[in-house]
Design a protein around this motif. Sequence first.
Motif, short mmCIF file in Angstrom:
data_model
loop_
_atom_site.label_atom_id
_atom_site.label_comp_id
_atom_site.label_asym_id
_atom_site.label_seq_id
_atom_site.Cartn_x
_atom_site.Cartn_y
_atom_site.Cartn_z
N GLU A 165 0.82 -1.22 0.00
CA GLU A 165 0.00 0.00 0.00
C GLU A 165 0.84 1.27 0.00
O GLU A 165 0.33 2.36 -0.25
CB GLU A 165 -0.93 0.03 1.22
N GLN A 166 2.15 1.14 0.29
CA GLN A 166 3.01 2.32 0.40
C GLN A 166 3.93 2.53 -0.80
O GLN A 166 4.69 3.50 -0.84
CB GLN A 166 3.87 2.25 1.67
N GLU B 141 3.47 3.41 -4.05
CA GLU B 141 3.26 4.66 -4.79
C GLU B 141 3.51 5.87 -3.90
O GLU B 141 4.05 6.88 -4.36
CB GLU B 141 1.85 4.70 -5.38
N TYR B 142 3.11 5.76 -2.63
CA TYR B 142 3.36 6.86 -1.70
C TYR B 142 4.86 7.14 -1.60
O TYR B 142 5.29 8.29 -1.63
CB TYR B 142 2.79 6.52 -0.32
N CYS B 143 5.65 6.08 -1.47
CA CYS B 143 7.10 6.25 -1.33
C CYS B 143 7.72 6.85 -2.59
O CYS B 143 8.61 7.70 -2.50
CB CYS B 143 7.76 4.91 -1.01
N ARG B 144 7.23 6.42 -3.73
CA ARG B 144 7.75 6.97 -4.98
C ARG B 144 7.49 8.47 -5.08
O ARG B 144 8.38 9.25 -5.44
CB ARG B 144 7.13 6.25 -6.17
N ILE C 251 9.99 -1.31 -4.34
CA ILE C 251 9.31 -2.58 -4.57
C ILE C 251 8.51 -3.01 -3.34
O ILE C 251 8.76 -2.54 -2.23
CB ILE C 251 10.31 -3.69 -4.96
N GLU C 252 7.60 -3.91 -3.59
CA GLU C 252 6.78 -4.46 -2.50
C GLU C 252 7.55 -5.53 -1.74
O GLU C 252 8.20 -6.39 -2.34
CB GLU C 252 5.51 -5.06 -3.10
N GLY C 253 7.50 -5.46 -0.42
CA GLY C 253 8.16 -6.44 0.41
C GLY C 253 7.30 -7.65 0.67
O GLY C 253 6.26 -7.86 0.03
N GLY C 254 7.72 -8.48 1.62
CA GLY C 254 7.00 -9.69 1.94
C GLY C 254 6.50 -9.71 3.36
O GLY C 254 6.58 -8.72 4.08
#
Length: 236
Positions: free
Chosen positions: A57-58, A60-63, A79-82
Amino acid sequence: MNNIVTAIVLAAGQGKRMNTPVAKQFLCLRDKPVIYYSLKAFEESCVDRIILVTGKEQVEYCREHIVDQYHFKKVTQVIEGGKERYDSVWQALRHAETSDYVLIHDGARPFIQSKLIDTIIEKVIEYKACVVGTHVKETVKVVDKQGYIIDTPDRDTLWSAQTPQAFEYNTLIKAYTEFYMGNQKDELGITDDAMVFARYAKLPIKMIEGDYSNLKLTTLEDLTLAEVILSRLLCE
């Protein structure tokens, strides 16, 4: 030929012990999110690129609100984590395949300094694997399951492990691949990358003296201490 060094900054944790509605890496510290400070240190270091790992969920926010807003040019991927820390590292390693060395850092450690990062880069090239840490100050007791003291280790041999933890990429990815091929991930109690490296690469890991201010924010009390540390660093 120059070595390619990639920093993997982990910011996918939920920080449940912080007990705040916002994940700890996005809490404000002097009007900037906690993750800003570690990214800034890597941006100003000798690393070639940064992979930021965060929650789904974060991304795009982080970018938009961290990488673009603060002009972090070395952040090449968000990238998305796990689910677990090691899952996030595994995801990032598979995006860092052209690297010679990788530095893995907890985004909740905002006070890592560029000078120490550069030292770690020098040391990992020399030793192939190294971890930042500090000498344990207190006397440590080993207790049994009933809570009785059964041993007092020699304090001179005890260190508190921090991050970054740095490794030769090819050796680490092989270790992680073997780790993931097994079916005991949840039983091994893996809490950092050095454990995976030691267990599966079976090679020595050099401890590099770090800084006591390289605090990992875990509880609300840590935020108070973080304000003090940041004030001191800004005055230097």
